[in-house]
Design an enzyme around this catalytic site. Structure first.
Site: not given
Ligand code: PLP
Length: 377
Positions: A46, A98, A170, A195
């Protein structure tokens, strides 16, 4: 190093131990310690994993920041960035952000008293008007989804510096191949790597790059505390995707230009949104801060019924959410990606029921045009 070279030779390349040219998939959760606290830089996956670390170094190099981070999705990345704020803080955001980002700020983060105001960030005046004493950041997408509105990154960075705010971008639509916002003064750049960066519709992931050591430490603390990390297998797939980002983006853009030319002369198309069109309101700003226009565009066919007919008929444009893949995708934002935005708000923004969004892929442009021609008939 130029961009296409950096995509392949940036970050950490290969494996020193064996000479393997690829970074191996370290499918491991924990690491042997020689003595308590004495280890080779990895303790628990982690906190850090070698495959994820290689990806994080690579995206850091490509975006030109000081440190990179990989998360289990774009939304995990965005939410982790918002964890940098405290209850009572205010963030100014792009209005046609978004849909999932709108949902997390308006339905989740609001419960923790993180306040947001949505404005048209393509206007610096609108950003200025939204400033409050508790404003801590400006968060933009450029170009936006699905109307491809463009925000002036340099002018926004000047404003955020003057008011001591964080500037967050973004960069999913442009990708670092076309646009590197840190160069224009952004503090944090983030991606839905699901994407273009992954590019093959096979990974859900998010990436963040920061521009200072302090932000790097703060965000690593959050990544490790909250735990929304990307696994080693998916980290490997993103490294693999990044190697071809340049050739994919070049080819996607050349296909997109052909599709736009076709749509421009089609009588059933009432409006086209594409930043590469000279009459697009953001054209001049976009070419000053990006080297390409990408493969996203939207067009209006006038009504929900007509949009449905087009969507029912295309064979190469797959009806699906998402974007940025090798296969061309088609969607109706009002009913799909932007369904979580209330109807009145959608209409205010111009996301009409007849608006069709396409993500142009890597098929032959002739086939894509024929496909749209038949569907529009
Ligand atoms: C898809 C997308 C996101 C969310 O990313 P996920 O990987 O789906 O969680 C955020 N921003 C933009 C611009 C997107 O297109």
């Amino acid at each position: 190093m130029r961009k296409k070279t950096k995509l392949i030779h940036g970050g950490i390349t290969g494996d020193e131990l064996t000479g393997a040219v690829n970074v191996p998939i370290y499918q491991v959760s924990t690491y042997k310690q020689e003595a308590v606290g004495k280890h080779k830089g990895f303790e628990y996956s982690r906190t850090g994993n070698p495959t994820r670390h290689a990806l994080e170094e690579l995206i850091k190099d490509i975006e030109g920041g000081t440190r990179g981070f990989a998360f289990g999705s774009g939304m995990a990345a965005i939410t982790s960035v918002f964890m940098l704020f405290n209850a009572g803080d205010h963030v100014i955001m792009t209005d046609d952000v978004y849909g999932g980002t709108y949902r997390v700020v308006s339905k989740v983060l609001n419960r923790f008293n993180i306040e947001t105001t949505l404005v048209d960030t393509s206007s610096i005046e609108e950003i200025k008007k939204a400033l409050k004493p508790n404003t801590k950041a400006v968060y933009v997408e450029s170009p936006t989804n699905p109307l491809l509105k463009v925000t002036d990154l340099k002018a926004t960075a000047e404003l955020t510096k003057e008011h001591d705010l964080l500037f967050i971008v973004d960069n999913t639509f442009s990708t670092p191949y076309w646009q590197t916002p840190i160069e224009y003064g952004a503090d944090i750049v983030l991606h839905s790597a699901t994407k273009y960066i992954g590019g093959h519709s096979d990974v859900v992931a998010g990436l963040v790059v920061v521009n200072s050591e302090q932000l790097g430490e703060d965000l690593h603390f959050i990544q490790n505390s909250v735990g929304g990390i990307l696994g080693p297998q998916d980290s490997y797939l993103l490294i693999r995707g990044i190697k071809t980002l340049g050739v994919r983006m070049e080819e996607i853009e050349s296909n997109t230009k052909r599709v736009v030319e076709f749509l421009q002369q089609h009588p059933k198309v009432t409006k086209i949104y594409y930043p590469g069109l000279k009459d697009h309101p953001g054209y001049a700003v976009h070419i000053a801060q990006a080297t390409g226009f990408g493969g996203m565009l939207s067009f209006d066919v006038g009504s929900a019924e007509k949009a449905d007919q087009v969507l029912a008929k295309t064979k190469y444009f797959t009806l699906a959410e998402s974007l940025g893949a090798v296969e061309s995708l088609i969607s109706v934002p009002a009913k799909m990606t932007h369904a979580s935005i209330p109807k009145e708000r959608r209409e205010e923004l111009g996301i009409t029921d007849g608006l069709i969004r396409i993500s142009v892929g890597l098929e032959d442009a002739e086939d894509l045009i024929e496909d749209l021609q038949e569907a529009l008939q």
